[in-house]
Design a protein around this motif. Structure first.
Motif, PDB file in Angstrom:
ATOM      1  N   LEU A  78      -3.951  17.920 -20.607  1.00  0.00           N
ATOM      2  CA  LEU A  78      -2.909  18.933 -20.610  1.00  0.00           C
ATOM      3  C   LEU A  78      -2.896  19.608 -21.972  1.00  0.00           C
ATOM      4  N   GLU A  79      -3.037  20.926 -21.979  1.00  0.00           N
ATOM      5  CA  GLU A  79      -3.006  21.694 -23.214  1.00  0.00           C
ATOM      6  C   GLU A  79      -1.848  22.682 -23.159  1.00  0.00           C
ATOM      7  N   ARG A  80      -1.391  23.057 -24.352  1.00  0.00           N
ATOM      8  CA  ARG A  80      -0.298  24.030 -24.455  1.00  0.00           C
ATOM      9  C   ARG A  80      -0.710  25.096 -25.457  1.00  0.00           C
ATOM     10  N   ARG A  81      -0.692  26.346 -24.996  1.00  0.00           N
ATOM     11  CA  ARG A  81      -1.048  27.473 -25.861  1.00  0.00           C
ATOM     12  C   ARG A  81       0.169  28.375 -26.037  1.00  0.00           C
ATOM     13  N   THR A  82       0.297  28.933 -27.215  1.00  0.00           N
ATOM     14  CA  THR A  82       1.395  29.854 -27.493  1.00  0.00           C
ATOM     15  C   THR A  82       1.063  31.225 -26.927  1.00  0.00           C
ATOM     16  N   LEU A  83       1.992  31.767 -26.142  1.00  0.00           N
ATOM     17  CA  LEU A  83       1.812  33.112 -25.589  1.00  0.00           C
ATOM     18  C   LEU A  83       2.614  34.159 -26.350  1.00  0.00           C
ATOM     19  N   SER A  84       3.859  33.813 -26.731  1.00  0.00           N
ATOM     20  CA  SER A  84       4.686  34.791 -27.448  1.00  0.00           C
ATOM     21  C   SER A  84       5.674  34.063 -28.355  1.00  0.00           C
ATOM     22  N   LEU A  85       6.197  34.821 -29.321  1.00  0.00           N
ATOM     23  CA  LEU A  85       7.132  34.277 -30.308  1.00  0.00           C
ATOM     24  C   LEU A  85       8.419  35.090 -30.316  1.00  0.00           C
ATOM     25  N   PHE A  86       9.522  34.436 -30.668  1.00  0.00           N
ATOM     26  CA  PHE A  86      10.771  35.148 -30.933  1.00  0.00           C
ATOM     27  C   PHE A  86      10.629  35.862 -32.281  1.00  0.00           C
ATOM     28  N   GLU A  87      11.560  36.763 -32.578  1.00  0.00           N
ATOM     29  CA  GLU A  87      11.533  37.459 -33.866  1.00  0.00           C
ATOM     30  C   GLU A  87      11.657  36.483 -35.028  1.00  0.00           C
ATOM     31  N   GLY A  89      10.213  33.722 -35.260  1.00  0.00           N
ATOM     32  CA  GLY A  89       8.967  32.978 -35.440  1.00  0.00           C
ATOM     33  C   GLY A  89       8.859  31.751 -34.561  1.00  0.00           C
ATOM     34  N   GLN A  90       9.924  31.400 -33.841  1.00  0.00           N
ATOM     35  CA  GLN A  90       9.864  30.257 -32.932  1.00  0.00           C
ATOM     36  C   GLN A  90       9.134  30.668 -31.646  1.00  0.00           C
ATOM     37  N   VAL A  91       8.519  29.692 -31.025  1.00  0.00           N
ATOM     38  CA  VAL A  91       7.752  29.963 -29.805  1.00  0.00           C
ATOM     39  C   VAL A  91       8.701  30.303 -28.664  1.00  0.00           C
ATOM     40  N   ALA A  92       8.433  31.418 -27.986  1.00  0.00           N
ATOM     41  CA  ALA A  92       9.254  31.858 -26.855  1.00  0.00           C
ATOM     42  C   ALA A  92       8.612  31.482 -25.528  1.00  0.00           C
ATOM     43  N   GLU A  93       7.276  31.496 -25.493  1.00  0.00           N
ATOM     44  CA  GLU A  93       6.587  31.252 -24.233  1.00  0.00           C
ATOM     45  C   GLU A  93       5.267  30.531 -24.479  1.00  0.00           C
ATOM     46  N   TYR A  94       4.999  29.538 -23.626  1.00  0.00           N
ATOM     47  CA  TYR A  94       3.764  28.771 -23.678  1.00  0.00           C
ATOM     48  C   TYR A  94       2.979  28.990 -22.391  1.00  0.00           C
ATOM     49  N   TYR A 122       5.306  28.989 -19.289  1.00  0.00           N
ATOM     50  CA  TYR A 122       6.524  28.211 -19.502  1.00  0.00           C
ATOM     51  C   TYR A 122       7.319  28.861 -20.625  1.00  0.00           C
ATOM     52  N   GLN A 123       8.547  29.287 -20.330  1.00  0.00           N
ATOM     53  CA  GLN A 123       9.391  29.901 -21.353  1.00  0.00           C
ATOM     54  C   GLN A 123      10.225  28.831 -22.046  1.00  0.00           C
ATOM     55  N   ASP A 124      10.149  28.823 -23.349  1.00  0.00           N
ATOM     56  CA  ASP A 124      10.854  27.821 -24.137  1.00  0.00           C
ATOM     57  C   ASP A 124      12.094  28.460 -24.765  1.00  0.00           C
ATOM     58  N   ASN A 127      17.497  26.441 -27.899  1.00  0.00           N
ATOM     59  CA  ASN A 127      18.926  26.184 -27.705  1.00  0.00           C
ATOM     60  C   ASN A 127      19.191  25.261 -26.508  1.00  0.00           C
ATOM     61  N   PHE A 128      18.227  25.138 -25.637  1.00  0.00           N
ATOM     62  CA  PHE A 128      18.365  24.283 -24.444  1.00  0.00           C
ATOM     63  C   PHE A 128      17.197  23.313 -24.373  1.00  0.00           C
ATOM     64  N   ALA A 129      16.977  22.582 -25.442  1.00  0.00           N
ATOM     65  CA  ALA A 129      15.794  21.723 -25.573  1.00  0.00           C
ATOM     66  C   ALA A 129      15.705  20.673 -24.468  1.00  0.00           C
ATOM     67  N   LEU A 130      16.795  20.000 -24.153  1.00  0.00           N
ATOM     68  CA  LEU A 130      16.758  18.942 -23.144  1.00  0.00           C
ATOM     69  C   LEU A 130      16.431  19.506 -21.758  1.00  0.00           C
ATOM     70  N   ALA A 131      17.092  20.593 -21.397  1.00  0.00           N
ATOM     71  CA  ALA A 131      16.841  21.210 -20.090  1.00  0.00           C
ATOM     72  C   ALA A 131      15.405  21.726 -20.012  1.00  0.00           C
ATOM     73  N   LYS A 132      14.907  22.308 -21.083  1.00  0.00           N
ATOM     74  CA  LYS A 132      13.547  22.846 -21.094  1.00  0.00           C
ATOM     75  C   LYS A 132      12.509  21.724 -21.047  1.00  0.00           C
TER      76      LYS A 132
END
Length: 161
Positions: A78-87, A89-94, A122-124, A127-132
């Protein structure tokens, strides 16, 4: 007259379903050689369980004894790649990539060696770490189920030729 109308209606319905590409899924015509197989696994417990369930659902008997056909799940990753970032700098989508390598062995001879890849976005949200985290776990489980379906579909296709 009514029988003719019913026949025409049925033919139109069949033509429509055939034309749109409709196919039943999940129920395969099994070749006789696949009635009983041996499953060897070096992969995650969860994928192994999905494969066992898929075989049982399809009417394939799993045996620990040596069988003419052996499905060997050699690895999964299982690999995870970053697709997009929030302004910020945190990852918004994997993009989650799940890869499974397997072999089909018949009478000690390698018939098939393939790799299955399943990808999901997968959208990260921090603020909702447990649910995500729970959402990601469910998504990975769905990816394992999809990989097991694809593996069985390829095996049946190969053995039917």
């Amino acid at each position: 007259m009514r029988a003719t109308l019913n026949l025409v209606l049925i033919l139109v319905l069949i033509a429509t379903l055939t034309g749109c590409g409709f196919q039943l899924r999940g129920n395969y015509q099994l070749p006789e050689t696949l009635q009983s197989v041996s499953l060897k696994s070096k992969v995650s417990k969860e994928l192994n369980e999905h494969m066992q369930q898929r075989f049982a659902h399809s009417g394939i008997t799993l045996s620990d004894e040596a069988q003419p056909i052996t499905v060997h799940l050699t690895s999964d990753k299982l690999e995870r790649r970053t697709l997009s970032l929030f302004e910020s700098g945190q990852v918004a989508e994997y993009e989650l990539l799940y890869q499974v390598n397997y072999q089909l062995i018949q009478n000690q001879r390698l018939l098939l060696e393939r790799t299955i890849e399943v990808a999901r976005d997968y959208q990260d949200d921090p603020n909702f770490a447990l649910a995500k985290t729970r959402e990601r776990e469910m998504l990975v489980d769905e990816m394992r189920a999809e990989a097991s379906r694809l593996i069985l579909q390829q095996i049946i296709s190969e053995m039917s030729e």
